[in-house]
Design an enzyme around this catalytic site. Structure first.
Site, short mmCIF file in Angstrom:
data_model
loop_
_atom_site.label_atom_id
_atom_site.label_comp_id
_atom_site.label_asym_id
_atom_site.label_seq_id
_atom_site.Cartn_x
_atom_site.Cartn_y
_atom_site.Cartn_z
N PRO A 220 0.84 -1.18 -0.06
CA PRO A 220 -0.14 -0.01 -0.04
C PRO A 220 0.98 1.44 0.05
O PRO A 220 1.89 1.42 0.67
CB PRO A 220 -0.94 -0.10 1.41
N CYS B 215 0.49 5.44 0.26
CA CYS B 215 -0.53 7.06 0.06
C CYS B 215 -0.05 7.54 -1.16
O CYS B 215 1.11 7.67 -1.41
CB CYS B 215 -0.27 7.60 1.27
N ALA C 243 -3.45 3.22 2.12
CA ALA C 243 -4.13 3.50 3.51
C ALA C 243 -5.24 4.32 3.20
O ALA C 243 -5.17 5.25 2.82
CB ALA C 243 -3.30 4.29 4.58
N GLN D 249 -5.96 -1.31 2.17
CA GLN D 249 -5.58 -1.18 3.52
C GLN D 249 -6.49 -0.40 4.41
O GLN D 249 -6.69 1.10 3.94
CB GLN D 249 -4.16 -0.62 3.60
N TYR E 94 0.56 4.83 13.34
CA TYR E 94 -0.81 5.19 13.29
C TYR E 94 -1.69 4.80 14.30
O TYR E 94 -1.51 3.83 15.02
CB TYR E 94 -1.46 4.85 11.80
N LEU F 152 12.87 -2.48 1.52
CA LEU F 152 13.96 -2.54 0.71
C LEU F 152 14.45 -3.96 0.04
O LEU F 152 15.48 -4.43 0.01
CB LEU F 152 15.35 -2.06 1.58
N ARG G 163 8.40 0.80 -3.18
CA ARG G 163 9.20 1.95 -4.10
C ARG G 163 9.82 1.39 -5.26
O ARG G 163 9.70 1.82 -6.37
CB ARG G 163 10.43 2.68 -3.28
C1 LIG Z 1 4.99 6.75 -1.41
C2 LIG Z 1 4.78 5.67 -0.41
C3 LIG Z 1 3.50 5.62 0.33
C4 LIG Z 1 3.48 4.73 1.38
N1 LIG Z 1 2.09 4.67 2.14
C5 LIG Z 1 1.98 3.64 2.69
C6 LIG Z 1 0.71 3.11 3.13
O1 LIG Z 1 -0.33 3.93 2.61
N2 LIG Z 1 0.50 2.36 3.99
C7 LIG Z 1 1.65 1.51 4.55
O2 LIG Z 1 1.40 0.56 5.18
N3 LIG Z 1 2.89 1.62 4.03
C8 LIG Z 1 3.18 2.69 3.12
N4 LIG Z 1 4.39 2.96 2.65
C9 LIG Z 1 5.44 2.10 3.20
C10 LIG Z 1 5.32 0.75 2.17
O3 LIG Z 1 4.13 0.18 2.16
C11 LIG Z 1 6.65 -0.05 2.68
O4 LIG Z 1 6.16 -0.70 3.93
C12 LIG Z 1 7.94 0.60 2.82
O5 LIG Z 1 7.92 1.71 1.48
C13 LIG Z 1 9.07 -0.28 2.52
O6 LIG Z 1 9.10 -0.87 1.36
P1 LIG Z 1 10.06 -0.73 0.09
O7 LIG Z 1 11.46 -0.55 0.45
O8 LIG Z 1 9.62 -1.48 -1.13
O9 LIG Z 1 9.38 0.70 -0.52
C14 LIG Z 1 4.21 4.13 1.84
C15 LIG Z 1 5.74 3.91 1.01
C16 LIG Z 1 5.89 4.85 -0.07
C17 LIG Z 1 7.22 4.94 -0.79
#
Ligand SMILES: Cc1cc2nc3c(=O)[nH]c(=O)nc-3n(C[C@H](O)[C@H](O)[C@H](O)COP(=O)(O)O)c2cc1C
Length: 370
Positions: free
Chosen positions: A23, A25, A57, A100, A182, A301, A324
């Protein structure tokens, strides 16, 4: 045989591979309502090759939004705005769609990240956030209002109403947001929860409200559809929420039929010290899975196909969630399948993209030209 591209079943939901778009945002809704940006974003990542896309979210009430741009599902207008997007995904892609459900608690009424992310005072168009206790997220910030018994009932009811709306929209699965500082995480953590009633103090008391909300949405969401949860496995702060407590929470959730635990971390305190590195949260998914037997998702990551493959093949987690890396490469799943010898669903309009050396990527596709 690739482990990442092997099927998995979450309750009644059969998924062809182990990849979820995490998820994210978008801070782009108006009054909680999705719009053309969500069409572009969700439609694009629905073609990523992941088995499941998790909608960002989604606030269950207006004051539970992190920012004024956060998506919501609290009335007929927010539900109606998501309807054509869901219809388009169903028509154009074959991907499971999770949502979510979230409440920002004391982190509500903030600016969008690209506008600095700080709290918006009520004098500048913000709103009064609520939390477990009147303790601000950052020193010097205005304190949230502590939720009273009526407030708790109202929030739980808002989660239930949103879960019903999500089902009506055809959402396949829910992920309860219990991470990143949250509202539900605020109840779990002794850093943000200073209550002296049955919702604060002991671990059992701090878990009470999140578990009540889980039970309440599980009771109204159809039996065959899975409900998972995203947790912060640690606050990364001495004396805060930690893996030991997260495992106890997972044991309680297991008794209640949780379908997955998505193991993230942090977010409750600006004092956190996070040792960032590839797969830095994978040990949490592994520890929770080993201690409880609940299916876990590893997140954080994970960017390389072979890394994701190793996480699944070695049994550290049952699925991976990518955020990401999916924004950077919205065909991440296709490229991972090409590298690992997997197969993905692709729309016929794109079948000709398959490199000649990787003809099996889209399975048995036929494309006649004259
Ligand atoms: C632009 C953006 C928005 C995010 N929004 C949420 C969200 O709505 N809910 C959530 O649980 N995590 C959110 N995250 C966190 C990601 O879901 C994830 O847990 C975190 O980025 C680590 O994973 P990654 O290294 O693959 O980016 C967000 C991350 C990014 C980059």
């Amino acid at each position: 045989m690739s482990a990442l591209f092997s099927p998995i079943k979450l309750r009644g939901l059969a998924l062809p591979n182990r990849i979820m778009v995490a998820p994210m945002c978008q801070y782009s809704a108006e009054n909680g309502e999705a719009n053309d940006w969500h069409f572009v974003h969700i439609g694009n990542l629905a073609l990523s090759g992941a088995a499941m896309f998790c909608i960002e979210a989604t606030a269950v009430e207006a004051i539970g939004r992190i920012t004024p741009g956060c998506l919501g599902l609290w009335n007929d207008a927010t539900e109606a705005a998501l309807k054509p997007i869901m219809a388009s995904v169903r028509k154009r892609a074959r991907i499971a769609v999770a949502m979510q459900l979230a409440h920002a608690g004391r982190k509500a009424s903030s600016h969008r990240p690209w506008e600095g992310g700080q709290l918006i005072p009520t004098s500048e168009g913000g709103w009064q956030p609520e939390g477990p206790s009147a303790v601000p997220h950052k020193e010097g910030e205005a304190a949230p209002l502590a939720l009273d018994t009526l407030g708790l009932a109202r929030v739980a009811e808002a989660f239930v109403a949103a879960a019903k709306r999500a089902d009506r929209l055809g959402i396949d699965a829910l992920e309860l947001h219990c991470a990143h500082g949250y509202l539900l995480h605020q109840f779990l953590s002794p850093i943000s929860n200073k209550r002296t009633d049955q919702y604060g103090g002991s671990l059992q008391n701090r878990m009470r409200f999140p578990l009540e909300v889980f039970d309440a949405i599980r009771a109204v969401f159809p039996d065959h559809k899975p409900v998972g949860i995203k947790v912060s496995a640690t606050d990364w702060v001495e004396g805060g929420w930690d893996l030991r407590q997260a495992i106890e929470f997972a044991q309680e959730l297991k008794k209640r039929g949780v379908d997955w635990i998505d193991a993230s971390s942090g977010g409750v305190s600006p004092l956190q010290k996070i040792p960032l590195g590839p797969g830095y949260q994978v040990p949490f998914a592994k520890a929770i899975k080993e201690a409880t037997g609940v299916a876990t998702m590893a997140v954080g990551l994970i960017t390389e196909a072979r890394h994701a493959e190793d996480i699944i093949a070695s049994g550290k987690a049952d699925m991976v969630a990518l955020a990401r890396a999916m924004l950077y490469d919205p065909r991440w799943g296709w490229h991972a399948a090409a590298e690992l010898g997997g197969e993905v669903e692709a729309p016929p309009q794109y079948w000709r993209s398959q490199p000649s050396t990787q003809k099996a990527l889209f399975g048995a596709t036929t494309f006649g030209t004259r």
